[in-house]
Design an enzyme around this catalytic site. Structure first.
Site, mmCIF file in Angstrom:
data_model
loop_
_atom_site.group_PDB
_atom_site.id
_atom_site.type_symbol
_atom_site.label_atom_id
_atom_site.label_comp_id
_atom_site.label_asym_id
_atom_site.label_seq_id
_atom_site.Cartn_x
_atom_site.Cartn_y
_atom_site.Cartn_z
ATOM 1 N N SER A 33 1.561 -9.842 -0.989
ATOM 2 C CA SER A 33 1.441 -8.300 -0.621
ATOM 3 C C SER A 33 1.869 -7.698 0.600
ATOM 4 O O SER A 33 2.172 -6.549 0.658
ATOM 5 C CB SER A 33 -0.174 -8.215 -1.204
ATOM 6 N N GLU A 59 -10.196 7.261 3.613
ATOM 7 C CA GLU A 59 -11.112 6.631 4.291
ATOM 8 C C GLU A 59 -10.262 5.370 4.398
ATOM 9 O O GLU A 59 -9.473 4.823 3.813
ATOM 10 C CB GLU A 59 -12.308 6.475 3.517
ATOM 11 N N LYS A 101 0.798 -1.143 0.032
ATOM 12 C CA LYS A 101 -0.026 -0.057 0.037
ATOM 13 C C LYS A 101 0.730 1.140 0.172
ATOM 14 O O LYS A 101 0.579 2.067 -0.543
ATOM 15 C CB LYS A 101 -0.932 -0.109 1.008
HETATM 16 C C1 LIG Z 1 -4.960 -3.970 1.477
HETATM 17 C C2 LIG Z 1 -4.642 -5.329 1.342
HETATM 18 C C3 LIG Z 1 -4.750 -6.290 0.195
HETATM 19 C C4 LIG Z 1 -5.899 -5.895 -0.508
HETATM 20 O O1 LIG Z 1 -5.751 -4.811 -1.269
HETATM 21 P P1 LIG Z 1 -5.601 -4.789 -3.044
HETATM 22 O O2 LIG Z 1 -6.061 -3.244 -3.323
HETATM 23 O O3 LIG Z 1 -6.430 -5.796 -3.521
HETATM 24 O O4 LIG Z 1 -4.214 -5.019 -3.028
HETATM 25 C C5 LIG Z 1 -3.962 -7.107 -0.014
HETATM 26 N N1 LIG Z 1 -2.804 -7.669 0.907
HETATM 27 C C6 LIG Z 1 -2.641 -6.732 1.830
HETATM 28 C C7 LIG Z 1 -1.371 -7.236 2.654
HETATM 29 C C8 LIG Z 1 -3.221 -5.582 2.224
HETATM 30 O O5 LIG Z 1 -2.865 -4.733 3.028
#
Ligand SMILES: *Cc1c(COP(=O)(O)O)cnc(C)c1O
Length: 386
Positions: free
Chosen positions: A371, A112, A90
Protein backbone atom coordinates in the site's frame (compact mmCIF):
# COMPACT_ATOMS: atom_id res chain seq x y z
CA UNK A 1 -34.90 -4.61 8.21
CA UNK A 2 -35.44 -6.41 4.88
CA UNK A 3 -36.22 -3.14 3.24
CA UNK A 4 -33.09 -1.63 4.75
CA UNK A 5 -30.97 -4.50 3.47
CA UNK A 6 -31.87 -3.68 -0.10
CA UNK A 7 -31.12 -0.01 0.22
CA UNK A 8 -28.27 1.57 -1.61
CA UNK A 9 -25.14 1.72 0.44
CA UNK A 10 -25.73 -1.53 2.31
CA UNK A 11 -23.44 -4.54 2.25
CA UNK A 12 -25.66 -7.14 3.88
CA UNK A 13 -26.51 -5.64 7.26
CA UNK A 14 -23.53 -3.25 7.20
CA UNK A 15 -23.06 0.27 5.90
CA UNK A 16 -25.99 2.66 5.53
CA UNK A 17 -26.13 6.22 6.71
CA UNK A 18 -26.96 7.11 10.30
CA UNK A 19 -26.68 10.88 10.35
CA UNK A 20 -28.85 13.91 11.24
CA UNK A 21 -31.39 14.95 8.56
CA UNK A 22 -29.50 18.08 7.45
CA UNK A 23 -26.38 16.03 6.78
CA UNK A 24 -28.43 13.31 5.09
CA UNK A 25 -29.62 15.82 2.54
CA UNK A 26 -26.05 16.75 1.66
CA UNK A 27 -25.03 13.08 1.41
CA UNK A 28 -28.00 12.15 -0.77
CA UNK A 29 -27.05 14.90 -3.21
CA UNK A 30 -23.43 13.73 -3.15
CA UNK A 31 -24.55 10.18 -3.85
CA UNK A 32 -26.64 11.27 -6.82
CA UNK A 33 -23.75 13.29 -8.27
CA UNK A 34 -21.27 10.47 -7.71
CA UNK A 35 -23.40 7.94 -9.61
CA UNK A 36 -23.94 10.44 -12.40
CA UNK A 37 -20.31 11.41 -12.92
CA UNK A 38 -18.64 8.08 -12.21
CA UNK A 39 -20.27 6.72 -15.38
CA UNK A 40 -19.64 9.83 -17.45
CA UNK A 41 -17.07 9.19 -20.25
CA UNK A 42 -15.48 12.67 -19.90
CA UNK A 43 -15.07 12.20 -16.16
CA UNK A 44 -13.52 8.76 -16.65
CA UNK A 45 -11.13 10.13 -19.25
CA UNK A 46 -10.06 13.01 -17.01
CA UNK A 47 -9.48 10.60 -14.10
CA UNK A 48 -7.36 8.32 -16.32
CA UNK A 49 -5.35 11.32 -17.44
CA UNK A 50 -4.41 12.44 -13.92
CA UNK A 51 -3.79 8.90 -12.68
CA UNK A 52 -1.32 8.46 -15.53
CA UNK A 53 0.35 11.87 -15.68
CA UNK A 54 0.34 12.85 -12.01
CA UNK A 55 0.07 9.70 -9.89
CA UNK A 56 2.27 7.67 -12.25
CA UNK A 57 -0.09 4.78 -13.01
CA UNK A 58 -0.11 2.09 -13.97
CA UNK A 59 2.37 0.99 -11.36
CA UNK A 60 4.13 -2.39 -11.72
CA UNK A 61 3.15 -5.81 -10.45
CA UNK A 62 6.69 -6.82 -9.53
CA UNK A 63 7.72 -10.48 -9.35
CA UNK A 64 9.54 -10.77 -6.01
CA UNK A 65 12.03 -13.43 -7.02
CA UNK A 66 14.23 -13.43 -3.96
CA UNK A 67 11.31 -13.32 -1.53
CA UNK A 68 9.73 -16.21 -3.40
CA UNK A 69 12.94 -18.22 -3.03
CA UNK A 70 13.34 -17.29 0.62
CA UNK A 71 9.81 -18.36 1.51
CA UNK A 72 9.91 -21.50 -0.67
CA UNK A 73 6.19 -21.39 -1.45
CA UNK A 74 4.03 -19.73 -4.10
CA UNK A 75 5.28 -17.16 -6.60
CA UNK A 76 5.02 -13.78 -4.87
CA UNK A 77 4.05 -10.66 -6.78
CA UNK A 78 4.00 -7.17 -5.25
CA UNK A 79 1.46 -4.58 -6.38
CA UNK A 80 3.48 -1.38 -6.17
CA UNK A 81 1.24 1.34 -4.71
CA UNK A 82 4.45 2.48 -2.96
CA UNK A 83 5.59 3.88 -6.30
CA UNK A 84 2.68 6.32 -6.64
CA UNK A 85 3.31 10.04 -6.26
CA UNK A 86 3.24 10.76 -2.48
CA UNK A 87 4.18 7.14 -1.82
CA UNK A 88 0.90 5.35 -1.16
CA UNK A 89 -2.53 4.39 -2.49
CA UNK A 90 -4.34 7.30 -0.80
CA UNK A 91 -3.69 9.62 -3.74
CA UNK A 92 -5.89 7.45 -6.04
CA UNK A 93 -8.91 8.35 -3.96
CA UNK A 94 -7.91 11.97 -3.34
CA UNK A 95 -7.64 12.64 -7.10
CA UNK A 96 -10.93 10.86 -7.82
CA UNK A 97 -12.89 12.78 -5.18
CA UNK A 98 -11.33 16.14 -6.14
CA UNK A 99 -12.36 15.64 -9.75
CA UNK A 100 -15.88 14.92 -8.53
CA UNK A 101 -15.78 18.02 -6.30
CA UNK A 102 -14.73 20.10 -9.30
CA UNK A 103 -17.66 18.78 -11.38
CA UNK A 104 -20.00 19.59 -8.50
CA UNK A 105 -18.73 23.18 -8.47
CA UNK A 106 -17.05 23.04 -5.05
CA UNK A 107 -14.39 25.65 -4.28
CA UNK A 108 -13.36 24.41 -0.86
CA UNK A 109 -12.11 20.97 0.14
CA UNK A 110 -12.25 19.87 3.76
CA UNK A 111 -10.86 16.69 5.25
CA UNK A 112 -9.93 15.25 8.60
CA UNK A 113 -6.78 13.38 9.35
CA UNK A 114 -5.38 11.45 12.31
CA UNK A 115 -1.76 10.63 11.56
CA UNK A 116 -1.69 13.11 8.70
CA UNK A 117 -1.24 10.80 5.69
CA UNK A 118 -4.70 11.45 4.30
CA UNK A 119 -4.26 15.16 5.01
CA UNK A 120 -1.07 15.19 2.96
CA UNK A 121 -2.69 13.34 0.04
CA UNK A 122 -5.63 15.76 0.13
CA UNK A 123 -3.39 18.84 0.35
CA UNK A 124 -1.35 17.53 -2.58
CA UNK A 125 -4.39 17.09 -4.81
CA UNK A 126 -5.77 20.50 -3.72
CA UNK A 127 -2.49 22.22 -4.65
CA UNK A 128 -2.58 20.66 -8.09
CA UNK A 129 -6.22 21.62 -8.70
CA UNK A 130 -5.94 25.03 -7.03
CA UNK A 131 -8.62 24.34 -4.44
CA UNK A 132 -8.82 25.88 -0.98
CA UNK A 133 -7.91 23.13 1.48
CA UNK A 134 -8.88 22.93 5.16
CA UNK A 135 -7.62 19.99 7.19
CA UNK A 136 -9.14 19.30 10.61
CA UNK A 137 -6.83 17.52 12.97
CA UNK A 138 -7.11 16.72 16.68
CA UNK A 139 -4.93 19.15 18.67
CA UNK A 140 -3.18 16.19 20.26
CA UNK A 141 -2.45 14.74 16.80
CA UNK A 142 -1.05 18.05 15.47
CA UNK A 143 1.57 17.87 18.21
CA UNK A 144 2.47 14.25 17.59
CA UNK A 145 2.57 14.70 13.81
CA UNK A 146 4.21 18.12 13.56
CA UNK A 147 6.14 17.18 10.42
CA UNK A 148 2.98 16.16 8.56
CA UNK A 149 1.34 19.43 9.64
CA UNK A 150 4.30 21.25 8.09
CA UNK A 151 3.99 19.17 4.90
CA UNK A 152 0.33 20.10 4.54
CA UNK A 153 1.15 23.77 5.12
CA UNK A 154 3.95 23.62 2.53
CA UNK A 155 1.34 22.33 0.10
CA UNK A 156 -0.83 25.36 0.84
CA UNK A 157 -3.40 23.79 3.17
CA UNK A 158 -4.74 25.33 6.38
CA UNK A 159 -4.51 22.89 9.27
CA UNK A 160 -7.11 23.54 11.97
CA UNK A 161 -6.29 21.98 15.36
CA UNK A 162 -9.44 20.69 17.07
CA UNK A 163 -9.41 21.19 20.86
CA UNK A 164 -12.93 19.95 21.53
CA UNK A 165 -13.47 16.57 23.20
CA UNK A 166 -10.22 14.69 23.50
CA UNK A 167 -8.57 16.48 20.61
CA UNK A 168 -8.34 13.25 18.58
CA UNK A 169 -9.50 11.94 15.22
CA UNK A 170 -13.12 11.51 16.28
CA UNK A 171 -13.35 15.17 17.30
CA UNK A 172 -11.79 16.22 14.00
CA UNK A 173 -14.44 14.16 12.15
CA UNK A 174 -17.20 15.97 14.08
CA UNK A 175 -15.73 19.38 13.21
CA UNK A 176 -15.42 18.48 9.54
CA UNK A 177 -19.04 17.28 9.42
CA UNK A 178 -20.19 20.50 11.12
CA UNK A 179 -18.30 22.52 8.53
CA UNK A 180 -19.88 20.50 5.72
CA UNK A 181 -23.42 21.07 6.99
CA UNK A 182 -22.76 24.84 7.29
CA UNK A 183 -20.98 25.24 3.95
CA UNK A 184 -22.29 22.49 1.70
CA UNK A 185 -23.05 24.90 -1.16
CA UNK A 186 -19.36 25.41 -1.93
CA UNK A 187 -17.62 22.70 0.12
CA UNK A 188 -16.70 19.06 -0.53
CA UNK A 189 -15.75 16.66 2.27
CA UNK A 190 -12.95 14.43 1.03
CA UNK A 191 -13.00 11.22 3.06
CA UNK A 192 -9.86 9.11 3.13
CA UNK A 193 -10.87 5.48 3.64
CA UNK A 194 -13.65 3.05 2.75
CA UNK A 195 -15.61 4.08 5.84
CA UNK A 196 -18.28 6.61 6.84
CA UNK A 197 -21.92 6.92 5.77
CA UNK A 198 -23.07 6.12 2.23
CA UNK A 199 -21.89 7.02 -0.42
CA UNK A 200 -18.31 7.21 0.93
CA UNK A 201 -17.48 3.47 1.18
CA UNK A 202 -18.85 2.89 -2.34
CA UNK A 203 -17.11 5.95 -3.72
CA UNK A 204 -13.73 5.19 -2.14
CA UNK A 205 -13.92 1.60 -3.43
CA UNK A 206 -14.71 2.92 -6.88
CA UNK A 207 -11.57 5.05 -6.91
CA UNK A 208 -9.30 2.42 -5.31
CA UNK A 209 -10.55 -0.44 -7.53
CA UNK A 210 -7.92 0.68 -10.07
CA UNK A 211 -5.46 -1.38 -7.97
CA UNK A 212 -7.08 -4.73 -8.80
CA UNK A 213 -8.21 -3.62 -12.25
CA UNK A 214 -4.53 -3.26 -13.08
CA UNK A 215 -3.24 -6.25 -11.12
CA UNK A 216 -5.75 -8.60 -12.77
CA UNK A 217 -4.65 -7.58 -16.27
CA UNK A 218 -1.00 -7.70 -15.22
CA UNK A 219 -1.16 -11.18 -13.71
CA UNK A 220 -3.07 -12.50 -16.73
CA UNK A 221 -0.34 -11.10 -18.95
CA UNK A 222 2.52 -12.48 -16.85
CA UNK A 223 1.08 -15.82 -15.75
CA UNK A 224 -1.96 -16.40 -17.93
CA UNK A 225 -4.12 -17.05 -14.90
CA UNK A 226 -5.61 -15.53 -11.77
CA UNK A 227 -3.70 -15.47 -8.46
CA UNK A 228 -4.58 -17.97 -5.75
CA UNK A 229 -4.43 -15.36 -3.00
CA UNK A 230 -4.44 -11.57 -2.62
CA UNK A 231 -3.19 -10.14 0.68
CA UNK A 232 -3.59 -6.55 1.92
CA UNK A 233 -3.50 -4.68 5.23
CA UNK A 234 -6.68 -3.09 6.62
CA UNK A 235 -7.02 0.17 8.54
CA UNK A 236 -10.32 1.59 7.36
CA UNK A 237 -10.02 -0.84 4.48
CA UNK A 238 -9.47 1.25 1.36
CA UNK A 239 -6.29 -0.28 -0.06
CA UNK A 240 -7.62 -3.76 0.71
CA UNK A 241 -11.03 -3.21 -0.91
CA UNK A 242 -9.25 -1.74 -3.94
CA UNK A 243 -6.89 -4.72 -4.09
CA UNK A 244 -9.84 -7.18 -3.73
CA UNK A 245 -12.50 -5.46 -5.88
CA UNK A 246 -11.97 -7.21 -9.22
CA UNK A 247 -11.49 -10.61 -7.58
CA UNK A 248 -14.55 -10.65 -5.33
CA UNK A 249 -16.55 -12.49 -8.02
CA UNK A 250 -13.69 -14.93 -8.69
CA UNK A 251 -14.28 -17.67 -6.10
CA UNK A 252 -10.89 -19.36 -6.66
CA UNK A 253 -9.03 -16.28 -5.40
CA UNK A 254 -8.54 -16.16 -1.62
CA UNK A 255 -8.90 -12.65 -0.25
CA UNK A 256 -6.95 -12.02 2.93
CA UNK A 257 -7.00 -8.86 5.04
CA UNK A 258 -4.46 -8.25 7.79
CA UNK A 259 -4.86 -6.02 10.84
CA UNK A 260 -2.69 -5.20 13.86
CA UNK A 261 -3.32 -7.44 16.87
CA UNK A 262 -3.86 -4.21 18.84
CA UNK A 263 -6.72 -3.00 16.60
CA UNK A 264 -8.45 -6.22 15.48
CA UNK A 265 -11.83 -4.81 14.34
CA UNK A 266 -12.55 -7.69 11.96
CA UNK A 267 -11.23 -10.43 14.16
CA UNK A 268 -12.92 -9.33 17.41
CA UNK A 269 -15.35 -6.53 16.51
CA UNK A 270 -19.13 -6.70 16.90
CA UNK A 271 -21.82 -5.09 14.70
CA UNK A 272 -22.31 -1.52 15.85
CA UNK A 273 -22.67 2.03 14.55
CA UNK A 274 -19.64 4.31 14.45
CA UNK A 275 -19.14 7.60 12.55
CA UNK A 276 -22.53 7.33 10.85
CA UNK A 277 -22.40 3.74 9.50
CA UNK A 278 -22.71 0.17 10.68
CA UNK A 279 -19.70 -2.13 10.73
CA UNK A 280 -17.72 -4.45 12.97
CA UNK A 281 -16.41 -2.27 15.79
CA UNK A 282 -14.15 -2.93 18.75
CA UNK A 283 -16.07 -1.89 21.86
CA UNK A 284 -14.89 -1.45 25.43
CA UNK A 285 -16.80 -2.65 28.53
CA UNK A 286 -19.04 0.44 28.36
CA UNK A 287 -19.98 -0.22 24.76
CA UNK A 288 -17.89 2.69 23.46
CA UNK A 289 -15.46 2.37 20.52
CA UNK A 290 -12.20 1.14 22.01
CA UNK A 291 -9.09 3.25 22.04
CA UNK A 292 -6.77 1.41 19.71
CA UNK A 293 -3.07 1.74 19.24
CA UNK A 294 -0.96 0.57 16.33
CA UNK A 295 2.70 1.15 15.48
CA UNK A 296 1.33 1.82 11.98
CA UNK A 297 -0.64 5.04 12.39
CA UNK A 298 -2.70 4.30 9.26
CA UNK A 299 -4.14 1.12 10.81
CA UNK A 300 -5.20 2.71 14.07
CA UNK A 301 -9.00 2.72 13.78
CA UNK A 302 -11.53 0.85 15.95
CA UNK A 303 -13.95 0.25 13.05
CA UNK A 304 -13.59 -1.09 9.52
CA UNK A 305 -15.31 -0.47 6.19
CA UNK A 306 -18.82 -1.97 5.87
CA UNK A 307 -17.96 -4.11 2.85
CA UNK A 308 -15.10 -5.80 4.72
CA UNK A 309 -17.51 -6.44 7.59
CA UNK A 310 -19.82 -8.13 5.09
CA UNK A 311 -17.02 -10.09 3.36
CA UNK A 312 -15.98 -11.31 6.80
CA UNK A 313 -19.39 -12.50 8.04
CA UNK A 314 -20.20 -14.16 4.69
CA UNK A 315 -16.80 -15.85 4.66
CA UNK A 316 -15.81 -14.51 1.22
CA UNK A 317 -12.68 -12.92 2.70
CA UNK A 318 -10.47 -14.02 5.59
CA UNK A 319 -8.97 -11.65 8.13
CA UNK A 320 -6.03 -12.22 10.45
CA UNK A 321 -3.88 -10.30 12.90
CA UNK A 322 -0.13 -9.99 13.23
CA UNK A 323 2.05 -8.80 16.12
CA UNK A 324 4.43 -5.82 16.16
CA UNK A 325 7.40 -8.19 16.23
CA UNK A 326 6.18 -9.97 13.10
CA UNK A 327 5.64 -6.59 11.40
CA UNK A 328 9.13 -5.36 12.26
CA UNK A 329 10.64 -8.62 10.97
CA UNK A 330 8.69 -8.34 7.71
CA UNK A 331 9.70 -4.69 7.34
CA UNK A 332 13.36 -5.72 7.47
CA UNK A 333 12.98 -8.88 5.40
CA UNK A 334 11.38 -7.10 2.45
CA UNK A 335 13.99 -4.34 2.63
CA UNK A 336 16.83 -6.84 2.52
CA UNK A 337 15.52 -9.34 0.02
CA UNK A 338 13.88 -7.02 -2.50
CA UNK A 339 15.38 -3.59 -1.85
CA UNK A 340 11.93 -2.25 -1.03
CA UNK A 341 11.32 -0.55 2.32
CA UNK A 342 7.57 -0.94 2.89
CA UNK A 343 5.28 1.27 4.95
CA UNK A 344 4.71 -0.22 8.40
CA UNK A 345 1.05 -0.65 7.36
CA UNK A 346 2.06 -2.67 4.29
CA UNK A 347 4.52 -4.69 6.38
CA UNK A 348 1.47 -6.13 8.17
CA UNK A 349 0.38 -7.68 4.87
CA UNK A 350 3.89 -9.00 4.20
CA UNK A 351 4.10 -10.53 7.70
CA UNK A 352 0.88 -12.50 7.34
CA UNK A 353 1.55 -13.37 3.70
CA UNK A 354 4.62 -15.25 4.89
CA UNK A 355 2.50 -17.50 7.11
CA UNK A 356 -0.06 -18.13 4.39
CA UNK A 357 2.70 -18.82 1.85
CA UNK A 358 4.15 -21.54 4.07
CA UNK A 359 0.93 -23.49 3.52
CA UNK A 360 0.79 -23.00 -0.25
CA UNK A 361 2.44 -24.86 -3.15
CA UNK A 362 5.19 -23.67 -5.45
CA UNK A 363 2.91 -23.73 -8.48
CA UNK A 364 0.56 -21.24 -6.83
CA UNK A 365 0.55 -17.44 -7.06
CA UNK A 366 0.13 -14.80 -4.37
CA UNK A 367 -0.23 -11.03 -4.77
CA UNK A 368 0.69 -8.79 -1.85
CA UNK A 369 -0.59 -5.23 -2.04
CA UNK A 370 2.22 -2.89 -1.02
CA UNK A 371 0.00 0.00 0.00
CA UNK A 372 2.88 2.42 0.59
CA UNK A 373 6.58 3.00 0.99
CA UNK A 374 8.38 3.12 4.28
CA UNK A 375 10.45 6.32 4.14
CA UNK A 376 8.00 7.92 6.58
CA UNK A 377 8.58 5.08 9.06
CA UNK A 378 12.34 4.66 8.98
CA UNK A 379 13.03 6.88 11.98
CA UNK A 380 10.32 5.17 14.03
CA UNK A 381 11.67 1.73 13.20
CA UNK A 382 15.16 2.94 14.09
CA UNK A 383 13.88 3.97 17.52
CA UNK A 384 12.04 0.67 18.01
CA UNK A 385 14.98 -1.50 17.01
CA UNK A 386 17.48 0.40 19.13
C1 LIG B 1 -3.59 5.02 5.35
C2 LIG B 1 -2.78 3.83 4.98
C3 LIG B 1 -3.26 2.52 5.15
C4 LIG B 1 -4.56 2.19 5.83
O1 LIG B 1 -5.70 2.70 5.23
P1 LIG B 1 -6.70 1.79 4.41
O2 LIG B 1 -7.85 2.70 4.16
O3 LIG B 1 -7.05 0.61 5.23
O4 LIG B 1 -6.00 1.39 3.17
C5 LIG B 1 -2.47 1.46 4.73
N1 LIG B 1 -1.26 1.67 4.16
C6 LIG B 1 -0.76 2.91 3.99
C7 LIG B 1 0.58 3.06 3.37
C8 LIG B 1 -1.50 4.03 4.40
O5 LIG B 1 -1.00 5.25 4.21
Amino acid sequence: MDQQLQQEGYFGEFGGSFVPPELQEVLSYLSEQFYKFSEDPDFKEELRYYLREYVGRENPLTYAERLTQAWGGPKIYLKREDLNHTGAHKINNAIGQILLAKRMGAKRIIAETGAGQHGVATATACAMFNMECIIYMGAEDTRRQALNVFRMELLGATVVPVHKGQGRLKDAVDEALDDLVRNYQNTFYLLGSAVGPHPFPTMVKHFQAIISEESKLQIMEKEGRLPDAVVACTGGGSNAIGAFAHYIDEPTVRLIGVEPDQAPSLTEGVPSIIHGFKCLVLLDEEGQPKKTYSIAAGLDYPGIGPEHSHLKVTGRAEYATVTNEEVLAAFQELSRTEGIIPALESAHAVAHAKKVASMMDQDQIMIINLSGRGDKDVEQVYQMLK
